[in-house]
Design an enzyme around this catalytic site. Structure first.
Site, PDB file in Angstrom:
ATOM      1  N   GLY A   1       0.823  -1.212   0.000  1.00 60.53           N
ATOM      2  CA  GLY A   1       0.000   0.000   0.000  1.00 60.53           C
ATOM      3  C   GLY A   1       0.852   1.254   0.000  1.00 60.53           C
TER       4      GLY A   1
ATOM      5  N   SER B   1       7.777   4.720 -13.166  1.00 57.27           N
ATOM      6  CA  SER B   1       7.529   4.931 -14.604  1.00 57.27           C
ATOM      7  C   SER B   1       8.854   5.208 -15.331  1.00 57.27           C
ATOM      8  CB  SER B   1       6.568   6.103 -14.801  1.00 57.27           C
ATOM      9  OG  SER B   1       7.238   7.317 -14.528  1.00 57.27           O
TER      10      SER B   1
ATOM     11  N   SER C   1       0.962   3.588  -3.245  1.00 57.89           N
ATOM     12  CA  SER C   1       0.353   4.614  -4.108  1.00 57.89           C
ATOM     13  C   SER C   1      -0.995   5.083  -3.580  1.00 57.89           C
ATOM     14  CB  SER C   1       0.148   4.057  -5.516  1.00 57.89           C
ATOM     15  OG  SER C   1       1.355   3.591  -6.031  1.00 57.89           O
TER      16      SER C   1
ATOM     17  N   GLU D   1      13.002  -4.702  -5.011  1.00 55.96           N
ATOM     18  CA  GLU D   1      12.052  -5.034  -6.069  1.00 55.96           C
ATOM     19  C   GLU D   1      12.793  -5.695  -7.232  1.00 55.96           C
ATOM     20  OE1 GLU D   1       9.400  -1.821  -6.700  1.00 55.96           O
ATOM     21  OE2 GLU D   1       7.856  -3.155  -7.483  1.00 55.96           O
TER      22      GLU D   1
HETATM   23  C1  LIG Z   1      -0.043  -2.956 -13.022  1.00 52.26           C
HETATM   24  C2  LIG Z   1       0.244  -2.029 -11.876  1.00 52.26           C
HETATM   25  C3  LIG Z   1       0.372  -2.530 -10.601  1.00 52.26           C
HETATM   26  C4  LIG Z   1       0.616  -1.676  -9.519  1.00 52.26           C
HETATM   27  N1  LIG Z   1       0.698  -2.215  -8.252  1.00 52.26           N
HETATM   28  C5  LIG Z   1       0.890  -1.374  -7.200  1.00 52.26           C
HETATM   29  C6  LIG Z   1       0.892  -1.899  -5.860  1.00 52.26           C
HETATM   30  O1  LIG Z   1       0.728  -3.105  -5.639  1.00 52.26           O
HETATM   31  N2  LIG Z   1       1.057  -1.038  -4.835  1.00 52.26           N
HETATM   32  C7  LIG Z   1       1.239   0.306  -5.038  1.00 52.26           C
HETATM   33  O2  LIG Z   1       1.413   1.012  -4.055  1.00 52.26           O
HETATM   34  N3  LIG Z   1       1.220   0.838  -6.285  1.00 52.26           N
HETATM   35  C8  LIG Z   1       1.043   0.019  -7.371  1.00 52.26           C
HETATM   36  N4  LIG Z   1       1.004   0.543  -8.641  1.00 52.26           N
HETATM   37  C9  LIG Z   1       1.083   1.999  -8.815  1.00 52.26           C
HETATM   38  C10 LIG Z   1       2.348   2.494  -9.448  1.00 52.26           C
HETATM   39  O3  LIG Z   1       3.411   2.439  -8.540  1.00 52.26           O
HETATM   40  C11 LIG Z   1       2.051   3.934  -9.929  1.00 52.26           C
HETATM   41  O4  LIG Z   1       1.124   3.836 -10.978  1.00 52.26           O
HETATM   42  C12 LIG Z   1       3.279   4.647 -10.385  1.00 52.26           C
HETATM   43  O5  LIG Z   1       4.121   4.926  -9.309  1.00 52.26           O
HETATM   44  C13 LIG Z   1       2.925   5.972 -11.106  1.00 52.26           C
HETATM   45  O6  LIG Z   1       2.115   6.754 -10.288  1.00 52.26           O
HETATM   46  P1  LIG Z   1       0.724   7.332 -10.843  1.00 52.26           P
HETATM   47  O7  LIG Z   1      -0.054   6.234 -11.464  1.00 52.26           O
HETATM   48  O8  LIG Z   1       0.095   8.112  -9.742  1.00 52.26           O
HETATM   49  O9  LIG Z   1       1.115   8.314 -12.025  1.00 52.26           O
HETATM   50  P2  LIG Z   1       1.689   9.798 -11.864  1.00 52.26           P
HETATM   51  O10 LIG Z   1       2.764   9.826 -10.849  1.00 52.26           O
HETATM   52  O11 LIG Z   1       0.542  10.738 -11.711  1.00 52.26           O
HETATM   53  O12 LIG Z   1       2.340  10.005 -13.302  1.00 52.26           O
HETATM   54  C14 LIG Z   1       1.563  10.307 -14.466  1.00 52.26           C
HETATM   55  C15 LIG Z   1       2.552  10.524 -15.610  1.00 52.26           C
HETATM   56  O13 LIG Z   1       3.402  11.658 -15.326  1.00 52.26           O
HETATM   57  C16 LIG Z   1       4.775  11.277 -15.393  1.00 52.26           C
HETATM   58  N5  LIG Z   1       5.531  11.966 -14.338  1.00 52.26           N
HETATM   59  C17 LIG Z   1       5.238  12.049 -13.017  1.00 52.26           C
HETATM   60  N6  LIG Z   1       6.178  12.751 -12.364  1.00 52.26           N
HETATM   61  C18 LIG Z   1       7.103  13.128 -13.291  1.00 52.26           C
HETATM   62  C19 LIG Z   1       8.327  13.852 -13.238  1.00 52.26           C
HETATM   63  N7  LIG Z   1       8.799  14.341 -12.078  1.00 52.26           N
HETATM   64  N8  LIG Z   1       9.031  14.012 -14.384  1.00 52.26           N
HETATM   65  C20 LIG Z   1       8.572  13.519 -15.570  1.00 52.26           C
HETATM   66  N9  LIG Z   1       7.408  12.824 -15.684  1.00 52.26           N
HETATM   67  C21 LIG Z   1       6.692  12.621 -14.569  1.00 52.26           C
HETATM   68  C22 LIG Z   1       4.783   9.773 -15.136  1.00 52.26           C
HETATM   69  O14 LIG Z   1       5.918   9.163 -15.696  1.00 52.26           O
HETATM   70  C23 LIG Z   1       3.497   9.335 -15.826  1.00 52.26           C
HETATM   71  O15 LIG Z   1       3.720   9.168 -17.206  1.00 52.26           O
HETATM   72  C24 LIG Z   1       0.759  -0.280  -9.734  1.00 52.26           C
HETATM   73  C25 LIG Z   1       0.628   0.231 -11.038  1.00 52.26           C
HETATM   74  C26 LIG Z   1       0.356  -0.621 -12.097  1.00 52.26           C
HETATM   75  C27 LIG Z   1       0.216  -0.021 -13.480  1.00 52.26           C
END
Ligand SMILES: Cc1cc2nc3c(=O)[nH]c(=O)nc-3n(C[C@H](O)[C@H](O)[C@H](O)COP(=O)(O)OP(=O)(O)OC[C@H]3O[C@@H](n4cnc5c(N)ncnc54)[C@H](O)[C@@H]3O)c2cc1C
Length: 390
Positions: A130, A369, A132, A247
Site C-alpha cells: 500500500g 515509470s 500509491s 524489487e
Molecule cells: C499494473 C500495476 C500494478 C501496480 N501495483 C501497485 C501496488 O501493488 N502497490 C502500489 O502502491 N502501487 C502500485 N502501482 C502503482 C504504481 O506504482 C504507480 O502507478 C506509479 O508509481 C505511477 O504513479 P501514478 O499512477 O500516480 O502516475 P503519476 O505519478 O501521476 O504520473 C503520471 C505521468 O506523469 C509522469 N511523471 C510524473 N512525475 C514526473 C516527473 N517528475 N518528471 C517527468 N514525468 C513525470 C509519469 O511518468 C506518468 O507518465 C501499480 C501500477 C500498475 C500499473
C-alpha cells in the site's frame, strides 16, 4: 556467470523436482498467472506455492536463520531461470517473499521477524503493498493517509490505489503519515496492517485487459497494533525505499526467461503466418532478439556488481525491459495482422497476444515509470542537477 559443480548439481536437482512436481493436479497450472493473468487459478496456484514451500523452494536467498536457504546468487539465478523454463505458474506470494520478507530481515524487530517470516515462507499469509494513493504515485512523498495512535493501536484513515492483489491479501505493508502536520518524507511510518477487518474496503479496478488484479483500498478507522511499525515511527521513508531496492532483483532473470519464451512463440507465429517473409518484420524480430541479449547481459552485470555498486543500473534495466516488452506486444499485433484487432468472443475473450499487448502498456508505469527512471539516470549516471519540483 561462472557456475561451480555444486551449482550444476543444484540445477539438476531443481529440474528433476519441477518436472516430477508439475504433474497430476498441478500439470494444468503450467503457464498460469503472471501480469495480466493474476486472476487465473488462484486457489490452485496457492496450493502449488505451498507445495513449493514444503519442499524448501521458497525464500532461497533469505539467510538460514530466518528460514531461508542462504542460497548463493548463482543458485538464486538458477532457481528463477529453471522455474520460468519449466513453465511453472507465477507465484502468488512474491510480494511477501521478495519485498516484505527482505525488508523485515533488514529493518524488522526480532518479534516481527518471528511473527511474519515463517508465514511468508510457508505461503500461509499473502501480502499487498500500500504505497500509491490518488495524489501520490511517482511523487510518493505526497502520501496523505494518516495513522493516529490510540492506546496500543494505530487508527488508519485514507485511501490507497492500484494495490495489486489486495483482494486476496491477508496483510498490507503501507506507508502512512503518523506525525500530524508533517510534510513530504518526514513523519511517515511503515505499518503492517491486517486486511480482513471492518475498517477496510477493497474495491477492484477493471483494467484494459478486462480483469482486475489491482484495487482501490479505503481505510476508514482501520486498526493495527502499535508495535507493528517497521523501523522507528516517523522513519518510514527510509524503510519504504529499502523495500523498493529489493524489487525484482534476482527474479529479473526469471522474468527474462519468460520474455524469451514469449519471443520464441512469436517467431514461430511469424513463420506460420508467413509474416517472417516481410523484410520490415524480420528486421524488427532481429532487433527484438538483440534487445533480449542486451537485457540479459545488463541484468547479470548488475546483479554481480551488487546493490552497493548499482547506481543507475536498476533504472537502466527497468527502462530496457519495460520498453522491450511493450514493443514485443506491438510487434505481436503486427505479426498477427488485422485479426489481432478482434476479440474471440465477448466480453473480453482475449488471446495471449492481445492480453500481452494490452497489459504491457502498464510495464512503463509500475515499479517506477520510465520518465521517473530517466530522471534517476540523468542524476545518477550523468550527474545532472535535480529536476525542480513544480
Ligand atoms: C499494473 C500495476 C500494478 C501496480 N501495483 C501497485 C501496488 O501493488 N502497490 C502500489 O502502491 N502501487 C502500485 N502501482 C502503482 C504504481 O506504482 C504507480 O502507478 C506509479 O508509481 C505511477 O504513479 P501514478 O499512477 O500516480 O502516475 P503519476 O505519478 O501521476 O504520473 C503520471 C505521468 O506523469 C509522469 N511523471 C510524473 N512525475 C514526473 C516527473 N517528475 N518528471 C517527468 N514525468 C513525470 C509519469 O511518468 C506518468 O507518465 C501499480 C501500477 C500498475 C500499473
Amino acid at each position: 556467470m561462472q557456475l561451480s559443480r555444486e551449482d550444476e548439481q543444484f540445477r539438476d536437482r531443481l529440474r528433476r523436482w519441477l518436472a516430477g512436481s508439475l504433474t497430476g493436479r498441478f500439470a494444468a497450472l503450467r503457464g498460469a498467472g503472471g501480469p495480466g493473468r493474476e486472476h487465473e487459478a488462484h486457489d490452485e496456484r496457492l496450493a502449488w506455492n505451498r507445495h513449493l514451500a514444503a519442499a524448501g523452494w521458497t525464500c532461497l536467498g533469505w539467510p538460514a536463520e530466518h528460514g531461508g536457504r542462504g542460497a548463493t546468487l548463482a543458485q538464486q539465478v538458477i532457481f528463477h531461470e529453471e522455474y520460468a523454463r519449466s513453465g511453472a505458474p507465477s507465484r502468488v506470494g512474491y510480494l511477501g517473499e521478495e519485498l516484505l520478507g527482505p525488508t523485515l530481515i533488514a529493518f524488522g524487530t526480532p518479534e516481527q521477524q518471528r511473527r511474519f517470516l515463517p508465514a511468508i515462507r510457508a505461503v500461509d499469509e499473502l501480502w499487498c503493498q500500500g504505497y500509491s494513493e490518488p495524489g501520490a504515485g511517482s511523487d510518493l512523498a505526497a502520501v496523505a493517509t494518516t495513522a493516529a495512535p490510540d492506546g496500543d493501536e494505530w487508527v488508519i484513515t485514507g485511501q490507497k490505489i492500484w494495490t495489486s492483489l489486495a483482494h486476496v491479501a491477508d496483510w498490507c505493508f503501507l506507508l502512512a503519515r503518523t506525525q500530524a502536520g508533517s510534510r513530504r518524507r518526514e513523519g511517515l511510518s511503515y505499518l503492517l496492517v491486517p486486511m480482513r477487518q471492518s475498517g477496510i474496503t477493497v474495491r477492484p479496478i477493471r483494467q484494459l485487459t478486462g480483469t482486475s488484479e489491482f484495487n482501490e483500498v479505503f481505510f476508514d478507522g482501520a486498526r493495527t497494533r502499535r508495535d507493528l511499525v517497521v523501523g522507528p515511527a516517523g522513519d518510514g521513508w527510509r524503510v519504504a525505499m529499502g523495500t523498493l531496492s529489493f524489487e525484482r532483483g534476482v527474479a529479473t532473470l526469471g522474468q527474462q526467461i519468460g520474455f524469451e519464451r514469449e519471443f520464441g512463440r512469436l517467431v514461430e507465429a511469424a513463420r506460420r503466418t508467413g509474416a517472417a517473409a516481410d523484410p520490415a518484420l524480420r528486421d524488427k524480430l532481429a532487433r527484438a532478439w538483440i534487445g533480449l541479449a542486451a537485457m540479459r547481459a545488463h541484468a547479470l552485470d548488475t546483479l554481480a556488481a551488487g546493490p552497493e555498486a548499482a547506481g543507475a543500473a536498476p533504472s537502466v534495466l527497468k527502462v530496457l525491459w519495460s520498453r522491450w516488452h511493450q514493443e514485443l506486444g506491438e510487434l505481436a499485433m503486427e505479426v498477427l495482422g488485422a485479426p489481432s484487432m478482434v476479440a474471440r468472443g465477448e466480453p473480453y475473450d482475449l488471446d495471449d497476444w492481445q492480453r500481452l499487448f494490452l497489459f504491457s502498456r502498464a510495464d512503463t508505469i509500475y515499479g517506477g515509470s520510465d520518465e521517473i527512471q530517466h530522471n534517476i539516470i540523468a542524476g545518477r549516471a550523468l550527474g545532472l542537477p535535480r529536476q525542480a519540483r513544480p
